[in-house]
Design an enzyme around this catalytic site. Structure first.
Site, short mmCIF file in Angstrom:
data_model
loop_
_atom_site.label_atom_id
_atom_site.label_comp_id
_atom_site.label_asym_id
_atom_site.label_seq_id
_atom_site.Cartn_x
_atom_site.Cartn_y
_atom_site.Cartn_z
N LYS A 23 -4.70 12.85 -16.21
CA LYS A 23 -4.81 13.68 -17.43
C LYS A 23 -3.58 13.48 -18.31
CE LYS A 23 -8.18 15.27 -14.83
NZ LYS A 23 -9.31 14.41 -14.64
N ASP A 71 -2.65 23.12 -7.57
CA ASP A 71 -3.09 22.10 -8.52
C ASP A 71 -2.44 22.44 -9.86
OD1 ASP A 71 -4.45 20.58 -10.44
OD2 ASP A 71 -6.27 20.50 -9.22
N TYR A 86 -10.76 23.57 -8.75
CA TYR A 86 -11.48 22.38 -9.21
C TYR A 86 -12.59 22.06 -8.21
CZ TYR A 86 -11.97 17.33 -10.17
OH TYR A 86 -12.43 16.07 -10.44
N ARG A 102 0.83 -1.22 0.00
CA ARG A 102 0.00 0.00 0.00
C ARG A 102 0.86 1.26 0.00
NH1 ARG A 102 -3.19 -0.37 4.79
NH2 ARG A 102 -1.63 0.92 5.80
C1 LIG Z 1 -7.79 20.54 -12.32
C2 LIG Z 1 -8.12 19.15 -11.84
N1 LIG Z 1 -7.57 18.73 -10.70
C3 LIG Z 1 -7.84 17.51 -10.21
C4 LIG Z 1 -8.70 16.65 -10.86
C5 LIG Z 1 -9.02 15.31 -10.25
O1 LIG Z 1 -8.40 14.26 -10.90
P1 LIG Z 1 -8.98 12.78 -10.85
O2 LIG Z 1 -10.13 12.73 -11.79
O3 LIG Z 1 -7.82 11.93 -11.21
O4 LIG Z 1 -9.41 12.52 -9.44
C6 LIG Z 1 -9.27 17.05 -12.06
C7 LIG Z 1 -10.20 16.13 -12.80
O5 LIG Z 1 -10.90 16.52 -13.70
C8 LIG Z 1 -8.99 18.34 -12.56
O6 LIG Z 1 -9.56 18.81 -13.69
#
Ligand SMILES: Cc1ncc(COP(=O)(O)O)c(C=O)c1O
Length: 390
Positions: free
Chosen positions: A208, A183, A111, A58
């Site tokens: 992504k 982020d 987000y 883990r």
């Molecule tokens: C800017 C941003 N941060 C974080 C995330 C979260 O990623 P995950 O879908 O892998 O949880 C996203 C997902 O769309 C995002 O657009």
């Protein structure tokens, strides 16, 4: 046009985390599936060091470590931690630096699920969050309280693409002892060098562009030695785990990330310029365009632009008109996420509490994929005809 990324970064993407000599000469780090990891003596069992050794599936296997090493190398961090998803990385970072009674300052353009976590989970445990204008810059100093432990940033913002002056925000936060979380999913470890900007923890939805093929969920946290232990403890206490097969896919994706990102950028600039010339489009929210209010900040701080941006249509359309536009597209598909090779389009309504958002037109978020840009433009052109004849 963006500055060209250095050869050094391209080479790091290809070579980071690889060690063929330790692995029978095999080029790619292999997938280690593991829960139990055996200690050969009682002494070594007693002395296990989860931060540095392989002690339990883990907490990480050599596959996770290879990905962590490669991403940290490219972004110029010291260490990285992989998590089950991008949101998992966000929640680990937020919980690692807060306790009951603390305060978080979060950009209003974050987000949405990051806001949700603060409002619906952290609030229950006595951590208060207030939201701030993404374009506040050094003015953030006035909002920092004695109990503010985190200033949370995201540039450009989700859906609305405001650019943040991160060095100014980071200076003010550090003066008051708060850590700066960022982020960096849009910027990627390649196009935005978080630690040169004053960020303490860079958060990636590796789902992504790092994975890049829409077939795995993964998060990566990158930080400097100073904050690693705190972050690692938060990760370990949370039970987060990144699947080794997904880490393998992310390592595979990482090798081609610079080629893909440059093509996403080239296509996105062509499509964004075309969209800007269309009467159906009031505004294109893409920092790589000169018309974007944050273009100068983008030029100052970024080495490139990824393929995600939004447009504001000339007015608000109802779901009958939008359905007619979006249901029949050849190439653009409707679906969550972005950063894969394919083009996507979705309507969005940004939630706001610290600022107002009323562009007087429907917002559509587009991810520009690796298809031929002429074909993408043809698809959009036809979609506008359907929108207007409804
Ligand atoms: C800017 C941003 N941060 C974080 C995330 C979260 O990623 P995950 O879908 O892998 O949880 C996203 C997902 O769309 C995002 O657009």
């Amino acid at each position: 046009m963006a500055k060209k990324i250095s050869r050094n970064d391209e080479t790091k993407l290809v070579s980071g985390g690889r060690n063929p000599k330790e692995n029978h000469g095999i080029v790619n780090p292999p997938v280690y599936h593991a829960s139990t990891v055996i200690s050969s003596t009682l002494k070594s069992w007693r002395n296990r060091d989860p931060m540095n050794d392989i002690v339990y599936g883990r907490v990480g296997t050599p596959t996770q470590r290879a990905l962590e090493e490669a991403v940290a190398l490219v972004e110029e961090g010291d260490r990285a931690i992989t998590t089950a998803s991008g949101l998992g990385a966000i929640t680990v970072a937020l919980t690692s630096f807060t306790k009951s009674g603390d305060h978080i300052l979060m950009t209003d353009s974050a987000y949405f699920p990051a806001r949700n976590f603060c409002n619906n989970v952290l609030a229950k445990y006595g951590v208060e969050t207030s939201f701030y204008d993404p374009q506040i810059g050094a003015g953030i100093a006035d909002l920092i309280q004695d109990n503010t432990t985190i200033v949370y940033t995201e540039t450009p913002g989700s859906l609305t693409f405001e650019m943040q002056d991160i060095p100014a925000i980071a200076n003010a936060a550090h003066e008051r002892g708060a850590v700066v979380l960022h982020d960096n999913t849009w910027g990627t470890p390649l196009f935005y060098k978080s630690f040169q900007m004053g960020i303490d923890v860079s958060i990636h939805a590796a789902t992504k562009y790092i994975v890049g093929h829409s077939d795995a969920m993964l998060g990566v946290l990158v930080t400097k030695e100073k904050h690693f232990e705190t972050l690692f403890k938060g990760f370990r206490y949370s039970g987060q785990h990144a699947a080794p097969d997904d880490c393998y896919l992310a390592l595979r994706g990482l090798r081609t990330m610079s080629v893909r990102l440059n093509q996403h950028q080239e296509n996105a600039i062509i499509v964004a310029n075309w969209l800007e010339s269309r009467p159906e489009v009031k505004q294109v929210l893409y920092p790589a365009l000169e018309s974007h209010p944050g273009h100068e900040l983008w030029k100052r701080d970024f080495l490139g632009a990824s393929g995600l941006f939004s447009i504001i249509l000339d007015k608000h359309y109802d779901d009958i008109a939008l359905g007619s536009m979006l249901d029949h597209m050849d190439l653009f598909a409707m679906g969550a996420s972005w950063g894969g090779y394919e083009s996507l389009i979705l309507p969005g309504s940004p939630p706001r509490t610290a600022t107002s958002w009323d562009p007087q037109g429907t917002l559509l978020r587009l991810h520009i994929g690796l298809e031929n840009s002429d074909d993408l433009i043809t698809d959009l052109d036809k979609s506008f005809t359907r929108l207007k004849t409804k």
